[in-house]
Design an enzyme around this catalytic site. Structure first.
Site, PDB file in Angstrom:
ATOM      1  N   LYS A  39       0.831  -1.207   0.000  1.00 58.27           N
ATOM      2  CA  LYS A  39       0.000   0.000   0.000  1.00 58.27           C
ATOM      3  C   LYS A  39       0.867   1.258   0.000  1.00 58.27           C
ATOM      4  O   LYS A  39       2.056   1.210   0.338  1.00 58.27           O
ATOM      5  CB  LYS A  39      -0.930   0.003   1.212  1.00 58.27           C
ATOM      6  N   TYR A 266      14.047  32.657   3.176  1.00 60.29           N
ATOM      7  CA  TYR A 266      12.942  33.561   3.481  1.00 60.29           C
ATOM      8  C   TYR A 266      12.995  34.015   4.938  1.00 60.29           C
ATOM      9  O   TYR A 266      13.294  33.230   5.843  1.00 60.29           O
ATOM     10  CB  TYR A 266      11.602  32.866   3.242  1.00 60.29           C
TER      11      TYR A 266
END
Length: 400
Positions: A39, A266
Site C-alpha cells: 500500500k 525567506y
C-alpha cells in the site's frame, strides 16, 4: 553515464529488500503464508518495482488498500494474487473482477456489488471477509459475520477464501486489547467452522503483531513495514535485523560562496557565522523535505517530545537540524526550506559543484509518488521506472 536523467530520484537497494524478506520468512512456520503489503506505493519504495523484486524471490501474494493500486500492479505485469483491503465502488469492483483481484467484503453492500459484478462477467471471485474487532474503521461485527459468511459461501459466483481482522494497538504496552481482538476472531472462526465454513486463509497479524505474537500468525501474516526495513513503533521485540533499502537523492543545482554574516532563506532566519559554501539542492516542501506526519500526541511524553523538537529546531541545535549526506558526512540545511529547494551550508574549501550527488532525508511515505525510482542490485542499476530499457537483469554501471 548519469544514474537518472532528472535531478532527484529514489534509489531502492534490492539486496536490502531481499535481506528483509528472508528475515521475515525466518519468523514464519512453513504453513504460514506471507502476504506482502504494498500500500501507499509500497511505503514509498515504488509498488511495481518492489513487487517485481519480491515476486522473483518467491512472494506469491500481495495486498494493497485501494483498487487503483492493484490495477497499477496488474499494468506493471504482476499476475500473482492481490488482495484489496478497502471497500470499492461499482465500477472499481467490475474492473477488479475483470483483472482477477481478491476483494474484501466488509458489509452487505460489498457482498452485493461483488456478486453482481461476478455474475455479469461470468467469473468466480475470491473474497476475504473483514471482521471489525475494535479498530473501528470498516468490517462486519463478529455477531453478523456468520450471516454474511453464509451468503458468500453459498453464492455461486463467490469463493470465501479468507477471513481477517486488523489489530488496533499491537504495539501497545499492554497486550490485553490485542488478545481480546484475537479471541473475537477465533470465536468467529469457530462459529463458521461449526456451520461447515472454513476459509483457507485466516489472518490478523501486521508487522508489529507478527513480531510480538507468533501464536497469532495463523494461516497468513500481512507484512509491509518490516519488508521496507523499518521496525514497528511501540513495545515490539526486535527479533530480526533489518536493512534500509531507501535513499532519496538529488544533484546540486548551484553553488554559492558566502561571507560570514550572510542571511539565508525567506525571512532571513539563519545567518552564517563564518565564510561558507552554500549548495542549492532541488528538494523542498513539495518533495516532502522538512515535513512531519503529525497526529494527536498519545501521551504527555509524546507532547513533550514534539515541543522539544520544535524548540531545538528554532534554536538551530545540531541534533534537531535537518542534514543531508554528501559522501559519508552530513551537512546542515540552513534557513527555511523552500517549496522546491533547500540551502546546505558547507565548509569554504569543500569540493562541491553543480551535479554533485546529495542524499536528502525525505521520509519515504511523504515523497511524491511521481518521483522516479531506481532499483539497485550489487551497486548497479538494474531498472528505473519509466526507463526505455526497463529490463530486470540488464545491469548498468552507477556513476555518481
Amino acid at each position: 553515464m548519469q544514474l537518472m536523467p532528472n535531478n532527484r530520484w529514489i534509489e531502492v537497494d534490492i539486496d536490502a529488500l531481499v535481506h528483509n524478506l528472508e528475515a521475515v520468512r525466518s519468523l514464519l512456520k512453513e504453513n504460514t503464508r506471507l502476504i506482502a503489503v504494498l500500500k501507499a506505493n509500497a511505503y514509498g519504495l515504488g509498488a511495481v518495482g518492489t513487487a517485481r523484486v519480491l515476486a522473483r524471490h518467491g512472494v506469491d501474494y500481495f495486498a494493497v488498500t485501494f483498487p487503483e493500486e492493484a490495477f497499477e500492479l496488474r499494468e506493471g505485469g504482476i499476475s500473482t494474487d492481490i488482495l484489496v483491503f478497502a471497500p470499492a465502488g461499482e465500477r472499481e469492483i467490475e474492473k477488479a473482477v475483470e483483472q482477477g483481484l481478491t476483494l474484501t467484503v466488509a458489509s452487505y453492500r460489498d457482498y452485493r456489488l461483488a456478486s453482481e459484478a461476478a455474475s455479469r462477467f461470468n467469473k468466480k471471485v475470491r473474497i476475504h471477509l473483514k471482521i471489525d474487532t475494535g479498530l473501528g474503521r470498516f468490517g462486519v461485527t463478529a455477531d453478523r459475520a456468520l450471516e454474511l459468511a453464509r451468503l458468500i459461501h453459498y453464492d455461486q459466483w463467490l469463493v470465501l477464501e479468507g477471513l481477517y481482522t486488523h489489530f488496533a494497538e499491537a504495539g501497545a504496552r499492554s497486550p490485553k486489547f490485542t488478545q481480546s481482538q484475537f479471541e473475537q476472531l477465533q470465536k468467529t472462526v469457530d462459529a463458521l467452522t461449526s456451520n461447515g465454513i472454513r476459509p483457507a486463509l485466516i489472518h490478523c497479524c501486521n508487522s508489529a503483531a507478527a513480531l510480538r505474537f507468533p501464536e497469532m500468525h495463523l494461516d497468513a501474516v500481512r507484512i509491509g513495514t518490516l519488508l521496507g526495513g523499518q521496525h514497528p513503533a511501540g513495545h515490539v521485540p526486535n527479533k530480526i535485523k533489518l536493512k534500509n533499502p531507501y535513499r532519496f537523492k538529488a544533484r546540486v543545482t548551484a553553488v554559492r560562496e558566502m561571507p560570514a554574516g550572510s542571511y539565508l532563506g525567506y525571512y532571513r532566519t539563519y545567518r552564517t557565522r563564518a565564510a561558507s559554501k552554500i549548495a542549492v539542492v532541488p528538494v523542498g516542501f513539495a518533495d516532502g523535505l522538512g515535513l512531519e506526519a503529525l497526529s494527536r500526541p498519545g501521551s504527555w511524553f509524546d507532547l513533550f517530545k514534539i515541543i522539544a523538537k520544535l524548540v531545538g529546531s528554532y534554536l538551530n541545535l545540531s541534533r534537531f537540524t535537518v542534514k543531508v549526506k554528501i559522501g559519508k558526512d552530513e551537512y546542515p540545511v540552513r534557513g527555511k526550506v523552500f517549496m522546491q529547494f533547500c540551502l546546505v551550508e558547507l565548509p569554504p574549501d569543500f569540493p562541491v559543484e553543480p551535479g554533485t550527488v546529495v542524499e536528502v532525508p525525505v521520509k519515504r511515505t511523504l515523497a511524491p509518488s511521481d518521483i522516479r525510482r531506481a532499483y539497485i542490485e550489487n551497486g548497479c542499476l538494474v531498472e528505473a521506472e519509466g526507463d526505455d530499457e526497463g529490463v530486470l537483469g540488464a545491469k548498468r554501471e552507477v556513476v555518481e
